[in-house]
Enzyme design. Sequence first.
Site, PDB file in Angstrom:
ATOM      1  N   GLY A   1       0.831  -1.206   0.000  1.00 15.79           N
ATOM      2  CA  GLY A   1       0.000   0.000   0.000  1.00 15.79           C
ATOM      3  C   GLY A   1       0.861   1.250   0.000  1.00 15.79           C
ATOM      4  O   GLY A   1       1.652   1.461   0.931  1.00 15.79           O
TER       5      GLY A   1
ATOM      6  N   GLY B   1       2.233   5.347   3.122  1.00 16.32           N
ATOM      7  CA  GLY B   1       3.232   4.599   2.340  1.00 16.32           C
ATOM      8  C   GLY B   1       4.183   5.533   1.615  1.00 16.32           C
ATOM      9  O   GLY B   1       5.406   5.349   1.647  1.00 16.32           O
TER      10      GLY B   1
ATOM     11  N   ALA C   1       3.710  -3.069  -3.305  1.00 14.13           N
ATOM     12  CA  ALA C   1       2.492  -3.635  -3.892  1.00 14.13           C
ATOM     13  C   ALA C   1       1.372  -2.621  -3.752  1.00 14.13           C
ATOM     14  O   ALA C   1       1.127  -2.110  -2.647  1.00 14.13           O
ATOM     15  CB  ALA C   1       2.111  -4.929  -3.178  1.00 14.13           C
TER      16      ALA C   1
ATOM     17  N   VAL D   1      -1.027   3.790  16.897  1.00 15.38           N
ATOM     18  CA  VAL D   1      -1.615   4.602  17.967  1.00 15.38           C
ATOM     19  C   VAL D   1      -0.974   5.994  17.978  1.00 15.38           C
ATOM     20  O   VAL D   1       0.234   6.128  18.142  1.00 15.38           O
ATOM     21  CB  VAL D   1      -1.426   3.931  19.352  1.00 15.38           C
ATOM     22  CG1 VAL D   1      -2.070   4.780  20.440  1.00 15.38           C
ATOM     23  CG2 VAL D   1      -1.998   2.523  19.355  1.00 15.38           C
TER      24      VAL D   1
ATOM     25  N   ILE E   1       3.487  10.109  17.545  1.00 11.70           N
ATOM     26  CA  ILE E   1       3.875  10.138  18.963  1.00 11.70           C
ATOM     27  C   ILE E   1       4.368   8.737  19.361  1.00 11.70           C
ATOM     28  O   ILE E   1       3.644   7.768  19.171  1.00 11.70           O
ATOM     29  CB  ILE E   1       2.667  10.519  19.862  1.00 11.70           C
ATOM     30  CG1 ILE E   1       2.058  11.854  19.427  1.00 11.70           C
ATOM     31  CG2 ILE E   1       3.074  10.541  21.323  1.00 11.70           C
ATOM     32  CD1 ILE E   1       0.774  12.213  20.182  1.00 11.70           C
TER      33      ILE E   1
ATOM     34  N   GLY F   1     -10.604  18.768   4.409  1.00  9.77           N
ATOM     35  CA  GLY F   1      -9.782  17.547   4.382  1.00  9.77           C
ATOM     36  C   GLY F   1      -9.399  17.043   5.768  1.00  9.77           C
ATOM     37  O   GLY F   1      -8.578  16.139   5.897  1.00  9.77           O
TER      38      GLY F   1
ATOM     39  N   LYS G   1      -7.475   2.333  19.322  1.00 10.66           N
ATOM     40  CA  LYS G   1      -6.179   2.774  19.851  1.00 10.66           C
ATOM     41  C   LYS G   1      -6.100   2.585  21.371  1.00 10.66           C
ATOM     42  O   LYS G   1      -5.086   2.123  21.889  1.00 10.66           O
ATOM     43  CB  LYS G   1      -5.954   4.240  19.477  1.00 10.66           C
ATOM     44  CG  LYS G   1      -5.780   4.435  17.961  1.00 10.66           C
ATOM     45  CD  LYS G   1      -5.873   5.907  17.575  1.00 10.66           C
ATOM     46  CE  LYS G   1      -5.750   6.120  16.081  1.00 10.66           C
ATOM     47  NZ  LYS G   1      -6.149   7.467  15.659  1.00 10.66           N
TER      48      LYS G   1
END
Length: 436
Positions: free
Chosen positions: A10, A15, A43, A132, A136, A187, A205
């Site tokens: 990905g 990525g 990929a 998570v 950070i 966005g 998370k």
Amino acid sequence: MNPIKVGLLGIGTVGSGTYNVLKRNQEEIRRRAGRGIEIAVVADLNTELARELTGGEVEVVADANEVVNRPDIDIVVELIGGYGVARELVLKAIRNGKHVVTANKALLAVYGNEIFEAAREKGVIVAFEAAVAGGIPIIKALREGLTANRIQWIAGIINGTTNFILSEMRDKGLDFDTVLKEAQRLGYAEADPTFDIEGVDAAHKVTLMSSIAFGMPVQFDKAHVEGITRLSAVDIKYAEELGYRIKLLGLTRRREDGIELRVHPTLVPASRLIANVEGAMNAVLVQGDAVGATLYYGKGAGAEPTASAVIADLVDVTRLHTADPEHRVPHLAFQPDELSSVPVLPIDEVTSSYYLRMRVSDETGVLADITRILADAGISIDAMLQKESREGEPQTDIIMLSHLCREKQVNAAITKIEALPTVLSAVTRLRMEELN
Ligand code: HSE
């Protein structure tokens, strides 16, 4: 030494961030890791875009199975997301003896026990710092930096989308729907924001943090999950008047009878640092018995902040992959045969303070009836606000803040309060945490 070889599954936002940061900082990273880290294959179904993003410098394939089956790949970085194909590919990579780095919180919160067990059997690492709070390093802090502590609780703003929406609602006095549309336009929120606004992403998370903090299997199905979709601007305003901000917190706390694991809008004193985390930023507050409170703040999403976490895991795996698995940090911080079966408490058994808002007839005895019900339920009132009624409208809003009590106590009291003829609305109930 030859570089360690990575297969990237990905090449979307995270990525491409990973590819770019690895390339830009390759020399610095090599000096830290002890050898180079090379993305040997990518990929992605969109092979054209993948070739464009990698400038034709890396082999690109459409079928991720090719990557997880290739003998020359040491580490698979899974950035596909979701629990479907990502789960199959991660398990296949593990079965093929590859280490896995993933940002997939949903996958690990739901299938983590199966995945960590498969990794243990094969002696490989599954690293998930990026899952998570993005950039950070909270997983590192919990698993390693705070390892001396008996952790007492964690409270985190771990979803940037909802924190942005709440900040805008407070700043501009707007309602949820208006701000959501604006966030989508800018966005900050996805076209389908369900996982974010319903608290599911934050619950994934906090489920992972809870397991690492308390040494128990991942149990997303036991988490109590509430989002911000029903939160009204008036409660943000009244909370402010009482000295509080409303944040979507992921909370996990050790109690005598079990572990609390919950996500919901929460009133936090405005004077706390975490209450002042605004916009799309994330922050996690951890209370350990030795260290006290520690706070971690930064970007919880985005290409390069998340890449920062992915690459930190790549460096860790590069350093540790030849170490005896017994000498590595366990996936959930505690040795796998030392995980505890301590129960996750149902929400009724959770202990919290509460904010209660109700619309009442402004007439003699109303307040006495309400406070009598609360007193009979063993609920102590900490503060109260009554708004002046408008001319010709003998109704008013009453807001009460309670001291700590069990959730079932407050729910039973609310049922009785709502049955009073002088109480004209449903009672709005929000949880409140002092975090001190
Ligand atoms: N959608 C998340 C957020 C980032 O808004 O914080 C990825 O988990």
